[in-house]
Motif scaffolding. Structure first.
Motif, mmCIF file in Angstrom:
data_model
loop_
_atom_site.group_PDB
_atom_site.id
_atom_site.type_symbol
_atom_site.label_atom_id
_atom_site.label_comp_id
_atom_site.label_asym_id
_atom_site.label_seq_id
_atom_site.Cartn_x
_atom_site.Cartn_y
_atom_site.Cartn_z
ATOM 1 N N LEU A 9 -5.588 -1.364 -3.775
ATOM 2 C CA LEU A 9 -7.140 -1.223 -3.812
ATOM 3 C C LEU A 9 -7.490 -1.566 -2.392
ATOM 4 C CD1 LEU A 9 -10.084 -1.413 -5.457
ATOM 5 C CD2 LEU A 9 -9.807 -3.744 -5.826
ATOM 6 N N GLY A 10 -8.700 -0.880 -2.052
ATOM 7 C CA GLY A 10 -9.453 -1.241 -0.746
ATOM 8 C C GLY A 10 -10.432 -0.541 -0.564
ATOM 9 N N PRO A 11 -10.970 -0.935 0.651
ATOM 10 C CA PRO A 11 -10.992 -1.969 1.534
ATOM 11 C C PRO A 11 -11.668 -3.197 0.816
ATOM 12 C CG PRO A 11 -12.792 -0.831 2.352
ATOM 13 C CD PRO A 11 -12.284 0.063 1.370
ATOM 14 N N ILE A 12 -10.719 -4.536 0.886
ATOM 15 C CA ILE A 12 -11.262 -5.555 0.014
ATOM 16 C C ILE A 12 -12.463 -6.049 1.061
ATOM 17 C CG2 ILE A 12 -10.833 -8.008 -0.408
ATOM 18 C CD1 ILE A 12 -9.309 -5.447 -2.367
ATOM 19 N N TYR A 13 -12.205 -6.065 2.349
ATOM 20 C CA TYR A 13 -13.396 -6.566 3.436
ATOM 21 C C TYR A 13 -13.365 -5.443 4.267
ATOM 22 C CZ TYR A 13 -12.435 -11.322 1.721
ATOM 23 O OH TYR A 13 -12.098 -12.567 0.835
ATOM 24 N N PRO A 14 -14.522 -5.319 5.194
ATOM 25 C CA PRO A 14 -14.672 -4.262 6.213
ATOM 26 C C PRO A 14 -13.456 -4.434 7.010
ATOM 27 C CG PRO A 14 -16.683 -5.676 6.018
ATOM 28 C CD PRO A 14 -15.652 -6.659 5.196
ATOM 29 N N GLY A 74 16.637 9.268 1.313
ATOM 30 C CA GLY A 74 17.058 8.211 0.333
ATOM 31 C C GLY A 74 16.312 6.828 0.499
ATOM 32 N N CYS A 75 14.867 7.059 0.587
ATOM 33 C CA CYS A 75 14.128 5.810 0.840
ATOM 34 C C CYS A 75 13.757 5.137 -0.423
ATOM 35 C CB CYS A 75 12.865 6.143 1.583
ATOM 36 S SG CYS A 75 13.085 6.719 3.293
ATOM 37 N N ASP A 76 13.379 3.830 -0.354
ATOM 38 C CA ASP A 76 12.826 3.252 -1.617
ATOM 39 C C ASP A 76 11.719 3.599 -2.170
ATOM 40 O OD1 ASP A 76 15.139 1.309 -1.439
ATOM 41 O OD2 ASP A 76 13.888 0.252 0.264
ATOM 42 N N PHE A 77 10.828 3.828 -1.536
ATOM 43 C CA PHE A 77 9.388 4.086 -1.895
ATOM 44 C C PHE A 77 8.556 5.053 -1.009
ATOM 45 C CE2 PHE A 77 9.212 -0.532 -3.443
ATOM 46 C CZ PHE A 77 8.445 -0.085 -4.610
ATOM 47 N N VAL A 78 7.649 5.812 -1.716
ATOM 48 C CA VAL A 78 6.500 6.465 -0.873
ATOM 49 C C VAL A 78 5.172 6.173 -1.200
ATOM 50 C CG1 VAL A 78 6.616 8.556 -2.659
ATOM 51 C CG2 VAL A 78 5.839 8.846 -0.147
ATOM 52 N N HIS A 79 4.291 5.869 -0.332
ATOM 53 C CA HIS A 79 3.041 5.671 -0.518
ATOM 54 C C HIS A 79 2.236 6.895 -0.520
ATOM 55 C CE1 HIS A 79 -0.563 2.950 -1.103
ATOM 56 N NE2 HIS A 79 -0.959 4.046 -0.367
ATOM 57 N N LEU A 80 1.357 7.189 -1.444
ATOM 58 C CA LEU A 80 0.492 8.545 -1.170
ATOM 59 C C LEU A 80 -1.133 7.947 -1.387
ATOM 60 C CD1 LEU A 80 2.381 11.013 -3.522
ATOM 61 C CD2 LEU A 80 2.509 10.766 -1.060
ATOM 62 N N GLY A 81 -1.716 8.780 -0.706
ATOM 63 C CA GLY A 81 -3.405 8.595 -1.050
ATOM 64 C C GLY A 81 -3.635 9.573 -2.081
ATOM 65 N N GLN A 82 -4.981 9.769 -2.331
ATOM 66 C CA GLN A 82 -5.306 10.322 -3.514
ATOM 67 C C GLN A 82 -5.141 11.875 -3.094
ATOM 68 O OE1 GLN A 82 -7.045 9.701 -6.695
ATOM 69 N NE2 GLN A 82 -5.941 7.792 -6.395
ATOM 70 N N GLU A 83 -5.427 12.459 -1.971
ATOM 71 C CA GLU A 83 -5.240 13.844 -1.497
ATOM 72 C C GLU A 83 -3.811 14.336 -1.652
ATOM 73 O OE1 GLU A 83 -7.332 14.403 2.273
ATOM 74 O OE2 GLU A 83 -9.127 14.101 1.438
ATOM 75 N N ILE A 138 -12.671 6.653 -10.420
ATOM 76 C CA ILE A 138 -11.977 7.743 -10.975
ATOM 77 C C ILE A 138 -10.723 7.880 -10.028
ATOM 78 C CG2 ILE A 138 -12.025 10.353 -10.373
ATOM 79 C CD1 ILE A 138 -15.305 10.181 -10.434
ATOM 80 N N GLU A 139 -10.583 7.440 -8.804
ATOM 81 C CA GLU A 139 -9.277 7.171 -8.299
ATOM 82 C C GLU A 139 -8.280 6.498 -9.120
ATOM 83 O OE1 GLU A 139 -10.450 8.298 -3.761
ATOM 84 O OE2 GLU A 139 -9.402 6.317 -4.099
ATOM 85 N N LEU A 140 -8.800 5.471 -9.795
ATOM 86 C CA LEU A 140 -7.824 4.538 -10.503
ATOM 87 C C LEU A 140 -7.292 5.183 -11.862
ATOM 88 C CD1 LEU A 140 -6.405 1.790 -10.950
ATOM 89 C CD2 LEU A 140 -8.428 1.059 -12.039
ATOM 90 N N GLU A 141 -8.142 6.116 -12.526
ATOM 91 C CA GLU A 141 -7.982 6.675 -13.595
ATOM 92 C C GLU A 141 -6.626 7.843 -13.291
ATOM 93 O OE1 GLU A 141 -11.279 8.378 -15.633
ATOM 94 O OE2 GLU A 141 -11.947 6.431 -15.869
ATOM 95 N N THR A 142 -6.927 8.442 -12.109
ATOM 96 C CA THR A 142 -6.149 9.454 -11.732
ATOM 97 C C THR A 142 -4.689 8.807 -11.256
ATOM 98 O OG1 THR A 142 -7.709 10.601 -10.748
ATOM 99 C CG2 THR A 142 -5.480 11.273 -9.994
ATOM 100 N N LEU A 178 0.094 4.032 -5.029
ATOM 101 C CA LEU A 178 -0.836 4.767 -4.709
ATOM 102 C C LEU A 178 -2.129 4.174 -4.293
ATOM 103 C CD1 LEU A 178 -0.619 7.184 -8.135
ATOM 104 C CD2 LEU A 178 0.005 7.778 -5.627
ATOM 105 N N SER A 179 -2.948 4.866 -3.478
ATOM 106 C CA SER A 179 -4.275 4.168 -3.016
ATOM 107 C C SER A 179 -5.193 4.331 -4.135
ATOM 108 C CB SER A 179 -4.572 4.622 -1.603
ATOM 109 O OG SER A 179 -3.801 4.441 -0.692
ATOM 110 N N THR A 180 -6.186 3.522 -4.204
ATOM 111 C CA THR A 180 -7.535 3.815 -5.089
ATOM 112 C C THR A 180 -8.522 2.951 -4.437
ATOM 113 O OG1 THR A 180 -6.922 1.779 -6.269
ATOM 114 C CG2 THR A 180 -6.027 3.727 -7.247
ATOM 115 N N HIS A 181 -9.754 3.624 -4.665
ATOM 116 C CA HIS A 181 -11.079 3.068 -3.948
ATOM 117 C C HIS A 181 -12.031 3.099 -5.171
ATOM 118 C CE1 HIS A 181 -8.530 5.048 -0.648
ATOM 119 N NE2 HIS A 181 -9.064 3.952 -0.032
#
Length: 201
Positions: free
Chosen positions: A119-124, A70-79, A104-108, A98-101
């Protein structure tokens, strides 16, 4: 949907117990390798702590457990997005980040109608090896134009000195891992982040 501007990412409920009481309102539990019983116990402990402190809990990757607990959120990577049952997540009322880099990932990601985009990574970053070069502040502005009104989370190499630039570029939320967890005084560093972000709330 409003996301808090400060997004803490940690790998145990013990970190949540230490840092959430300082005023954290959005935290991700990101555990990569643990058996299911251990994961469930960590999620339950994290959820109870977050409820006590009015903090939203995001579970990384483990969408089935997030639904069951019963969690609020789930975060998924593209895979993970490719294999997750998005309809089950939605029916359960669990929100999706969702993570995007790249483009193509943003469209998905946008096709999956997420509740926020990262969006990441912003810096190294030293958190993990990335095949993507640092995105920079201009990419934040571009992504914000493309995802609005979906909230945009900036992640990767952030610290308190970089927050003004990140928020001015259009990010709604700044995520942090190692700048706090590897700091000599994680509690003091967390307070510093909150104090800096309070100016942008």
């Amino acid at each position: 949907m409003k996301l808090d501007a400060f997004y803490l990412i940690v790998d145990s409920a013990a970190w949540i117990e230490r840092l959430v009481p300082l005023g954290v309102k959005l935290v991700q539990l990101r555990i990569k390798t643990m058996d299911e019983a251990g994961l469930r116990a960590e999620i339950r402990k994290a959820k109870a702590l977050c409820a006590q402190h009015h903090c939203q809990l995001i579970v990384n990757d483990h969408w089935r457990l997030a639904i069951e607990e019963g969690c609020d959120f789930v975060h998924l990577g593209q895979e993970d997005l490719q294999t997750a049952d998005r309809s089950r997540i939605r029916v359960a009322g669990v929100r999706l980040g969702l993570s995007t880099h790249d483009d193509i990932e943003l469209e998905t990601a946008m096709a999956a109608a997420p509740d926020y985009i990262a969006l990441g990574p912003i810096y190294p970053t030293i958190l993990k090896k990335m095949k993507w070069a640092p995105q920079g502040l201009e990419r934040i502005s571009e992504w914000k134009r493309r995802v609005a009104p979906v909230p945009l989370v900036a992640i990767g190499g952030l610290n308190p000195d970089r927050l003004d630039g990140v928020f001015a570029a259009g990010a709604d939320c700044a995520a942090v891992v190692t700048d706090i967890t590897l700091n000599d005084d994680p509690e003091a560093r967390t307070r510093e982040w909150i104090e800096k972000i309070d100016r942008w709330r």
